[in-house]
Design a protein around this motif. Structure first.
Motif, PDB file in Angstrom:
ATOM      1  N   LEU A   7       0.838  -1.197   0.000  1.00 18.85           N
ATOM      2  CA  LEU A   7       0.000   0.000   0.000  1.00 18.85           C
ATOM      3  C   LEU A   7       0.873   1.247   0.000  1.00 18.85           C
ATOM      4  N   LEU A 153     -10.590  -0.443   2.667  1.00 14.93           N
ATOM      5  CA  LEU A 153      -9.894  -1.493   1.927  1.00 14.93           C
ATOM      6  C   LEU A 153     -10.410  -2.889   2.280  1.00 14.93           C
ATOM      7  N   LYS A 210      -6.433  -5.996  -1.733  1.00 11.19           N
ATOM      8  CA  LYS A 210      -6.242  -6.151  -0.290  1.00 11.19           C
ATOM      9  C   LYS A 210      -5.340  -7.337   0.043  1.00 11.19           C
TER      10      LYS A 210
END
Length: 224
Positions: A7, A153, A210
């Motif tokens: 991320l 998320l 994710k």
């Protein structure tokens, strides 16, 4: 457990370096971290300007102010009675160590965070912010924007700071500079895209995978 590095890499790629924290010195960061609790930065900025004009943000000069003077100078930040007590306690702690940040790291070692949490008015977010921006230690700042982001998320049960912070696993290669950038990226992203779900759906992270957050981190050395 969550490995946030993919991320971080994605956000860094899309947004670039942030060099984030509106302060000119580490002591200004310390003071700002106390004053910003439960308010916005504009209110803090007014209080910092008052303190700067009166004391030059010199720790000893701030500690020499009367209770009434200090409360008056920081009134714009709200909750100024409690914040004045916290500010005095925190600055007294730094003053005891002559504001030698690296020496304080050596003195307290792994107990630095726990020591800060014992100071009046210092919670987990403030302690981690000081670790990252003042003591140059890597940590994840699980503030409201971060909790909202990870919730959008698809992660659950992140209603408070501790729940997210405890699930984040930072690799050994994650430096304090990475921690500073990651926090800046999340907060700047939050201002643009985390007001509500629709805003997030319009962002570059809406299709972020994710599952990548549960995989082994790739090298991030090329981002520094």
């Amino acid at each position: 457990m969550i490995n946030p590095i993919p991320l971080y890499q994605k956000m860094y790629q899309e947004m670039g370096p942030q060099h984030w924290w509106p302060a000119d010195s580490k002591m200004e960061i310390v003071i700002g971290a106390i004053l910003v609790q439960n308010t916005n930065w504009n209110n803090v900025d007014m209080a910092l300007t008052n303190l700067r004009d009166e004391t030059g943000l010199n720790v000893k000069q701030i500690l020499n102010l009367s209770v009434e003077q200090l409360q008056s100078l920081i009134q714009s930040s709200g909750f100024y009675v409690n914040k004045s007590k916290s500010l005095r306690a925190v600055l007294s702690w730094f003053d005891e160590h002559h504001c030698n940040f690296s020496q304080m790291v050596d003195t307290y070692g792994d107990q630095l965070r726990e020591t800060m949490l014992k100071l009046p008015g210092v919670g987990e977010e403030t302690a981690d912010s000081l670790l990252v921006y003042v003591f140059d230690q890597p940590a994840f700042i699980a503030d409201k924007y971060a909790r909202t982001l990870f919730t959008y998320l698809g992660f659950r049960n992140l209603k408070n700071y501790h729940k997210l912070q405890q699930r984040i696993v930072l690799p050994k290669m994650f430096t304090y500079q990475d921690a500073q950038e990651f926090h800046g990226l999340i907060d700047e992203f939050g201002k643009k895209y985390l007001k509500d779900r629709q805003q997030f759906n319009d962002s570059f992270l809406v299709d972020f995978d994710k599952s990548s957050l549960n995989t082994r981190a790739r090298s991030i050395s090329d981002q520094n």
